[in-house]
Design an enzyme around this catalytic site. Structure first.
Site, PDB file in Angstrom:
ATOM      1  N   LYS A 134       0.831  -1.209   0.000  1.00  0.00           N
ATOM      2  CA  LYS A 134       0.000   0.000   0.000  1.00  0.00           C
ATOM      3  C   LYS A 134       0.863   1.255   0.000  1.00  0.00           C
ATOM      4  O   LYS A 134       0.511   2.273  -0.622  1.00  0.00           O
ATOM      5  CB  LYS A 134      -0.921  -0.003   1.225  1.00  0.00           C
ATOM      6  CG  LYS A 134      -1.822   1.244   1.359  1.00  0.00           C
ATOM      7  CD  LYS A 134      -2.651   1.504   0.108  1.00  0.00           C
ATOM      8  CE  LYS A 134      -3.807   2.450   0.317  1.00  0.00           C
ATOM      9  NZ  LYS A 134      -3.533   3.685   1.016  1.00  0.00           N
ATOM     10  N   GLU A 184       0.557   6.681  -6.753  1.00  0.00           N
ATOM     11  CA  GLU A 184      -0.574   7.613  -6.829  1.00  0.00           C
ATOM     12  C   GLU A 184      -0.084   9.064  -6.894  1.00  0.00           C
ATOM     13  O   GLU A 184      -0.589   9.859  -7.688  1.00  0.00           O
ATOM     14  CB  GLU A 184      -1.466   7.397  -5.616  1.00  0.00           C
ATOM     15  CG  GLU A 184      -2.683   8.301  -5.529  1.00  0.00           C
ATOM     16  CD  GLU A 184      -3.430   8.048  -4.232  1.00  0.00           C
ATOM     17  OE1 GLU A 184      -3.417   8.936  -3.350  1.00  0.00           O
ATOM     18  OE2 GLU A 184      -4.005   6.956  -4.098  1.00  0.00           O
TER      19      GLU A 184
END
Length: 318
Positions: free
Chosen positions: A170, A177
């Site tokens: 993550k 991102e």
């Protein structure tokens, strides 16, 4: 299954609702009484303390934390005396994977299991489902499979490896991102300024002239461009969908000041890249741009101006 949820913010509350829609039970706790009351109306058991939450859960207890990173450690410390052998704590926030390793070591002597669950989906997760990146002992992860299956869309969750693996994946996800967001932002900014040739610029020693102003005479509709890219282009994505929606409602984005926060994962991704000796220039640039957006480069720019004045007598343009 019945799960306890601590933290009923934008994601935690909707995760509870998605679990209950799938037939699971839930007991909830948050410092906000309004948040717990809202979920009680939807069928959750509202509690007003950690002991009450633990008491409301059947053994073996499964408790998920959806709270800011800064509070995870103290919450685990407070829960531990209340738990029994075989209970499970899931950290679904954005903790550093190295902290996961320390927490597993803290809990293991008490027979309490720890699972790290990197969670992506934001405010849309209730309807779309949450992408889950999971770390922990395989036997415990398999035991919790009904919970993961309820939270995620089809093929939307993965046991990534032992403790810390979920948050490591993550962490890198969020680093990527940052890079994707920066690429869209920079590209759209170039389009926005494609009419630079129409702007009168002063001809002086302090201004770089635009050699061919006739090449920059375009007044692009940025909102429409963002929208057309959504349909069949190589760069279509959910991030682009969200960008296009914002531009459609506010083409100038006047409602935003441009201060971009970072919650830590981009920094940790670069720390890992440094430790591994792996180059990540795009992700680094995206992170540093966020620092700049918050004014962290102002003194550096003042130093540049001071040096120009010193060596060339160049006064700042007003």
């Amino acid at each position: 299954m019945t799960i306890g949820m601590i933290g009923l913010g934008r994601m935690g509350s909707n995760m509870v609702r998605r679990l209950m829609r799938a037939g699971h039970g839930a007991a909830v706790y948050d410092r906000s009484k309004d948040a717990t009351a809202a979920l009680a109306k939807d069928g959750a058991v509202a509690t007003d303390s950690l002991p009450a939450l633990v008491a409301a859960l059947p053994a073996p207890r499964v408790i998920c934390l959806m709270i800011p990173v800064a509070y995870v450690g103290s919450t685990v410390d407070a829960l531990l005396p209340l738990l029994s052998k075989g209970d499970v704590i899931i950290d679904g926030g954005n903790s550093h994977y190295q902290h996961d390793l320390a927490r597993q070591a803290q809990l293991a002597p008490h027979g309490v299991h720890y699972v790290d669950m990197g969670t992506s989906g934001g405010v849309w997760g209730l309807e779309r489902g949450y992408c889950l990146m999971i770390g922990g002992d395989i036997e415990i992860v398999q035991l919790l499979d009904p919970i993961f299956a309820a939270l995620a869309p089809e093929n939307g969750y993965l046991h990534c490896g032992p403790c810390g693996a979920g948050h490591f994946v993550k962490m890198v996800h969020n680093g990527i991102e940052y890079g994707l967001m920066a690429a869209y932002a920079e590209g759209l900014n170039i389009l926005k300024h494609a009419n630079a040739g129409k702007t009168h610029t002063e001809a002086d020693a302090e201004t770089t002239p635009l050699t061919h102003p006739e090449h920059y005479q375009y007044d692009f509709d940025i909102a429409k461009i963002a929208d057309v890219w959504r349909h069949g282009s190589v760069i279509q994505s959910w991030l682009l969908d969200l960008t296009a929606e914002q531009l459609a409602s506010d083409p100038s984005l006047a409602g935003f000041a441009g201060r971009v926060s970072d919650s830590g994962e981009g920094r940790w991704t670069l720390q890992a890249a440094n430790d591994e000796g792996v180059p990540a220039p795009v992700l680094a640039a995206a992170l540093f741009q966020r620092f700049s957006s918050r004014g962290a480069d102002v003194f550096a720019e003042q130093v540049l101006s001071a040096m120009r004045l010193g060596f060339g007598g160049h006064a700042e343009k007003k």
